[in-house]
Design a protein around this motif. Structure first.
Motif, PDB file in Angstrom:
ATOM      1  N   ILE A 114     -26.508  33.959   3.573  1.00  0.00           N
ATOM      2  CA  ILE A 114     -26.178  35.371   3.362  1.00  0.00           C
ATOM      3  C   ILE A 114     -25.120  35.778   4.383  1.00  0.00           C
ATOM      4  O   ILE A 114     -25.345  35.644   5.594  1.00  0.00           O
ATOM      5  CB  ILE A 114     -27.413  36.284   3.529  1.00  0.00           C
ATOM      6  N   PHE A 115     -23.969  36.250   3.898  1.00  0.00           N
ATOM      7  CA  PHE A 115     -22.897  36.699   4.793  1.00  0.00           C
ATOM      8  C   PHE A 115     -22.988  38.207   4.997  1.00  0.00           C
ATOM      9  O   PHE A 115     -23.056  38.972   4.042  1.00  0.00           O
ATOM     10  CB  PHE A 115     -21.535  36.331   4.210  1.00  0.00           C
ATOM     11  N   LEU A 116     -22.989  38.612   6.271  1.00  0.00           N
ATOM     12  CA  LEU A 116     -22.995  40.033   6.620  1.00  0.00           C
ATOM     13  C   LEU A 116     -21.579  40.455   7.002  1.00  0.00           C
ATOM     14  O   LEU A 116     -21.086  40.070   8.062  1.00  0.00           O
ATOM     15  CB  LEU A 116     -23.935  40.289   7.803  1.00  0.00           C
ATOM     16  N   PRO A 117     -20.895  41.241   6.183  1.00  0.00           N
ATOM     17  CA  PRO A 117     -19.531  41.681   6.505  1.00  0.00           C
ATOM     18  C   PRO A 117     -19.529  42.867   7.476  1.00  0.00           C
ATOM     19  O   PRO A 117     -19.036  43.953   7.173  1.00  0.00           O
ATOM     20  CB  PRO A 117     -18.954  42.059   5.140  1.00  0.00           C
ATOM     21  N   TYR A 118     -20.086  42.622   8.643  1.00  0.00           N
ATOM     22  CA  TYR A 118     -20.191  43.650   9.683  1.00  0.00           C
ATOM     23  C   TYR A 118     -19.087  43.408  10.708  1.00  0.00           C
ATOM     24  O   TYR A 118     -18.979  42.307  11.262  1.00  0.00           O
ATOM     25  CB  TYR A 118     -21.564  43.559  10.343  1.00  0.00           C
ATOM     26  N   TYR A 119     -18.254  44.417  10.963  1.00  0.00           N
ATOM     27  CA  TYR A 119     -17.149  44.282  11.915  1.00  0.00           C
ATOM     28  C   TYR A 119     -17.669  44.596  13.317  1.00  0.00           C
ATOM     29  O   TYR A 119     -17.418  45.656  13.896  1.00  0.00           O
ATOM     30  CB  TYR A 119     -15.995  45.208  11.524  1.00  0.00           C
ATOM     31  N   SER A 120     -18.408  43.637  13.832  1.00  0.00           N
ATOM     32  CA  SER A 120     -19.178  43.853  15.049  1.00  0.00           C
ATOM     33  C   SER A 120     -18.305  44.087  16.278  1.00  0.00           C
ATOM     34  O   SER A 120     -18.651  44.893  17.144  1.00  0.00           O
ATOM     35  CB  SER A 120     -20.094  42.654  15.296  1.00  0.00           C
ATOM     36  N   SER A 121     -17.192  43.376  16.388  1.00  0.00           N
ATOM     37  CA  SER A 121     -16.371  43.534  17.591  1.00  0.00           C
ATOM     38  C   SER A 121     -15.687  44.898  17.619  1.00  0.00           C
ATOM     39  O   SER A 121     -15.495  45.477  18.694  1.00  0.00           O
ATOM     40  CB  SER A 121     -15.327  42.421  17.691  1.00  0.00           C
ATOM     41  N   LEU A 122     -15.324  45.427  16.450  1.00  0.00           N
ATOM     42  CA  LEU A 122     -14.752  46.775  16.413  1.00  0.00           C
ATOM     43  C   LEU A 122     -15.821  47.813  16.724  1.00  0.00           C
ATOM     44  O   LEU A 122     -15.575  48.776  17.459  1.00  0.00           O
ATOM     45  CB  LEU A 122     -14.126  47.048  15.040  1.00  0.00           C
ATOM     46  N   ASP A 123     -17.008  47.611  16.188  1.00  0.00           N
ATOM     47  CA  ASP A 123     -18.095  48.547  16.475  1.00  0.00           C
ATOM     48  C   ASP A 123     -18.492  48.484  17.944  1.00  0.00           C
ATOM     49  O   ASP A 123     -18.938  49.479  18.527  1.00  0.00           O
ATOM     50  CB  ASP A 123     -19.293  48.216  15.584  1.00  0.00           C
ATOM     51  N   ALA A 124     -18.313  47.305  18.568  1.00  0.00           N
ATOM     52  CA  ALA A 124     -18.699  47.142  19.971  1.00  0.00           C
ATOM     53  C   ALA A 124     -17.808  47.925  20.919  1.00  0.00           C
ATOM     54  O   ALA A 124     -18.206  48.199  22.064  1.00  0.00           O
ATOM     55  CB  ALA A 124     -18.664  45.663  20.353  1.00  0.00           C
ATOM     56  N   LEU A 125     -16.610  48.300  20.496  1.00  0.00           N
ATOM     57  CA  LEU A 125     -15.676  48.971  21.405  1.00  0.00           C
ATOM     58  C   LEU A 125     -16.244  50.272  21.961  1.00  0.00           C
ATOM     59  O   LEU A 125     -15.994  50.635  23.108  1.00  0.00           O
ATOM     60  CB  LEU A 125     -14.344  49.229  20.702  1.00  0.00           C
ATOM     61  N   ARG A 126     -17.040  50.967  21.154  1.00  0.00           N
ATOM     62  CA  ARG A 126     -17.602  52.237  21.653  1.00  0.00           C
ATOM     63  C   ARG A 126     -18.643  51.991  22.734  1.00  0.00           C
ATOM     64  O   ARG A 126     -18.898  52.862  23.574  1.00  0.00           O
ATOM     65  CB  ARG A 126     -18.184  53.067  20.507  1.00  0.00           C
ATOM     66  N   TYR A 127     -19.254  50.799  22.719  1.00  0.00           N
ATOM     67  CA  TYR A 127     -20.213  50.457  23.766  1.00  0.00           C
ATOM     68  C   TYR A 127     -19.515  49.851  24.985  1.00  0.00           C
ATOM     69  O   TYR A 127     -19.957  50.037  26.116  1.00  0.00           O
ATOM     70  CB  TYR A 127     -21.237  49.455  23.224  1.00  0.00           C
ATOM     71  N   ARG A 139     -20.031  52.340   6.903  1.00  0.00           N
ATOM     72  CA  ARG A 139     -20.066  52.636   8.337  1.00  0.00           C
ATOM     73  C   ARG A 139     -20.122  51.354   9.171  1.00  0.00           C
ATOM     74  O   ARG A 139     -19.827  51.379  10.366  1.00  0.00           O
ATOM     75  CB  ARG A 139     -21.252  53.551   8.675  1.00  0.00           C
ATOM     76  N   PHE A 140     -20.493  50.240   8.518  1.00  0.00           N
ATOM     77  CA  PHE A 140     -20.571  48.969   9.237  1.00  0.00           C
ATOM     78  C   PHE A 140     -19.282  48.154   9.156  1.00  0.00           C
ATOM     79  O   PHE A 140     -19.180  47.126   9.803  1.00  0.00           O
ATOM     80  CB  PHE A 140     -21.734  48.124   8.701  1.00  0.00           C
ATOM     81  N   ASN A 141     -18.326  48.596   8.351  1.00  0.00           N
ATOM     82  CA  ASN A 141     -17.069  47.850   8.280  1.00  0.00           C
ATOM     83  C   ASN A 141     -15.869  48.762   8.015  1.00  0.00           C
ATOM     84  O   ASN A 141     -15.096  49.045   8.928  1.00  0.00           O
ATOM     85  CB  ASN A 141     -17.148  46.709   7.250  1.00  0.00           C
ATOM     86  N   LEU A 142     -15.716  49.252   6.790  1.00  0.00           N
ATOM     87  CA  LEU A 142     -14.474  49.952   6.444  1.00  0.00           C
ATOM     88  C   LEU A 142     -14.280  51.261   7.194  1.00  0.00           C
ATOM     89  O   LEU A 142     -13.156  51.628   7.530  1.00  0.00           O
ATOM     90  CB  LEU A 142     -14.429  50.177   4.935  1.00  0.00           C
ATOM     91  N   ASP A 143     -15.356  51.964   7.465  1.00  0.00           N
ATOM     92  CA  ASP A 143     -15.213  53.201   8.247  1.00  0.00           C
ATOM     93  C   ASP A 143     -14.672  52.912   9.641  1.00  0.00           C
ATOM     94  O   ASP A 143     -13.971  53.745  10.231  1.00  0.00           O
ATOM     95  CB  ASP A 143     -16.562  53.923   8.362  1.00  0.00           C
TER      96      ASP A 143
END
Length: 455
Positions: free
Chosen positions: A129-142, A59-63
């Motif tokens: 530690i690398f966090l593979p979080y697609y933050s900019s894509l997740d930010a679009l809903r906000y 849910r934090f990247n591939l979804d």
């Protein structure tokens, strides 16, 4: 081409390739192990360079990728996910050129991280530690979607996961050794937590929970603790050394028949601003259609309004190859992807404020070297005092122009993101990704040493 929203096999392929078993298996090794695909990575070479990729729920990247046809502002974002975020090829026979969108940097970086030669499955032995979080894509809903009024919540779900799942990984250094990529300017993630009503942006970088993290953004704030700016991805992603060197030679041989170029939008309003001044001066020069000091034309304007150039490098790369100087004025924010497109074309950048590059990309564009490869003209001199940009440029001696261009050519390998799974020969030259990882590790080490108490 049909939309990818119905292409389940393609999405499954992305899922498989982004979750390479060699990265996530063999948990519990007694010492760091070379699980990357980058070659090398011996124990000595990896001292203080070991990185652990934190395994996050999809849910934090591939979804987020599976919703590519649902994002606002895009008719269909799915084609830009092709080739692990490089986008579709510009034409079928292309080996290096893609229709790359800057918003896919998180995906590009994630794929390249899987090849990093100093990966370890044991987080307790990792230097970062690398966090593979697609933050900019997740930010679009906000930013544009249904959660606009909840923008202060962006990131809280991730933090809760980090606290609930193996909390000792975060607690070991209180997040100081964690980093992630955010493929937007930092300003998009710095809305004060208690703005009422909400203004632009999410509050990810304002959350106390993430004060210690290192964020790799496309643009940083003037005085930043958390983030560091990294180059915008261009459309050029060579897979081998031969194609990179062939491009550099083509750039070196290009006939520079045009003194200056502005490729961009804006500048059409009546209020004073540097883009308006550039556009007026350039359009007047084009109307006169006369040469200037050995150039066939003084200025060319490529109108990229409404994003018409964003995924079509032919629209701006050919004019850039013909031009000696590329004007890089600030827009909504100080930086521009065009800065790196211009460098790629061997077009000497002309900046109008320090935050457009000099105060941003220190890992890739050394601050003390700017005079050697770029021109600085204060925007206030242009807008309010009528300073002619073309007059400034035409007075630069040709010998200095040639030396500046050679410096720009030297920068090309440092600002491009090579294609994943590239040839061993190309991997001997550090690209934008390699330099970013080195800079991140150094930043984390420096931060840990500066703490008043050991972690």
């Amino acid at each position: 081409m049909a939309s990818w929203k119905h292409s389940l096999p393609t999405l499954l392929l992305i899922f498989f390739l982004l979750n390479d078993g060699t990265v996530s298996e063999n948990v519990g090794d007694a010492e760091p192990t070379d699980t990357g695909g980058g070659g090398g990575g011996g124990k000595g070479e990896c001292e203080k360079r070991w990185i652990h990729i934190r395994k996050l729920p999809p849910r934090f990247n591939l979804d987020l990728l599976t919703k590519c046809s649902e994002y606002p502002l895009f008719d269909d974002f799915c084609p830009y996910l092709a080739n692990h975020g490089l986008g579709q090829k510009t034409h079928n026979r292309s080996h290096s050129w893609y229709r790359t969108d800057p918003s896919t940097l998180e995906l590009i970086f994630h794929r390249r991280m899987l090849e990093y030669p100093c990966l370890t499955n044991d987080p307790s032995l990792a230097d970062a530690i690398f966090l593979p979080y697609y933050s900019s894509l997740d930010a679009l809903r906000y930013l544009y979607g249904p959660d606009y009024n909840s923008s202060s919540d962006h990131g809280l779900e991730l933090f809760e996961f980090l606290q609930d799942d193996s909390p000792e990984i975060w607690a070991r250094r209180m997040g100081h050794d964690h980093f992630l990529v955010m493929a937007r300017p930092a300003w998009d993630f710095t809305q004060p937590l208690h703005n009422d009503p909400p203004l632009w942006g999410t509050s990810f970088l304002e959350l106390p929970e993430f004060y210690n993290i290192t964020a790799l953004t496309l643009e940083a704030r003037a005085w930043s603790w958390q983030e560091h700016a990294v180059p915008y991805p261009t459309s050029f992603h060579p897979p081998n050394l031969g194609l990179l060197e062939a491009w550099v030679q083509r750039v070196r041989r290009a006939k520079r028949s045009n003194l200056a170029l502005f490729a961009g939008g804006g500048g059409s309003s009546s209020s004073p601003n540097v883009r308006r001044s550039i556009r007026i001066e350039c359009e007047n020069a084009m109307a006169n259609s006369t040469g200037i000091d050995g150039y066939e034309s003084a200025c060319e304007f490529v109108d990229c309004s409404n994003g018409v150039c964003e995924h079509d490098p032919l629209k701006f790369m050919r004019p850039m190859l013909k031009s000696s100087f590329c004007l890089q004025p600030p827009g909504d924010t100080p930086t521009r992807r065009s800065t790196f497109d211009g460098i790629l074309a061997g077009c000497i950048p002309v900046f109008f404020e320090d935050l457009s590059a000099k105060g941003q990309y220190g890992w890739h564009l050394a601050e003390n070297e700017f005079e050697g490869f770029s021109v600085f003209i204060p925007k206030e001199e242009v807008v309010f005092k009528g300073l002619s940009i073309l007059d400034v440029l035409k007075k630069i001696p040709r010998g200095r122009v040639r030396r500046m261009r050679e410096k720009v050519l030297e920068l090309i390998p440092k600002v491009v993101y090579r294609k994943h799974n590239s040839s061993p020969g190309l991997r001997t030259k550090k690209d934008a990704f390699d330099i970013t990882v080195d800079g991140t590790l150094n930043k984390i080490q420096s931060r840990l040493q500066e703490l008043p108490f050991p972690l």
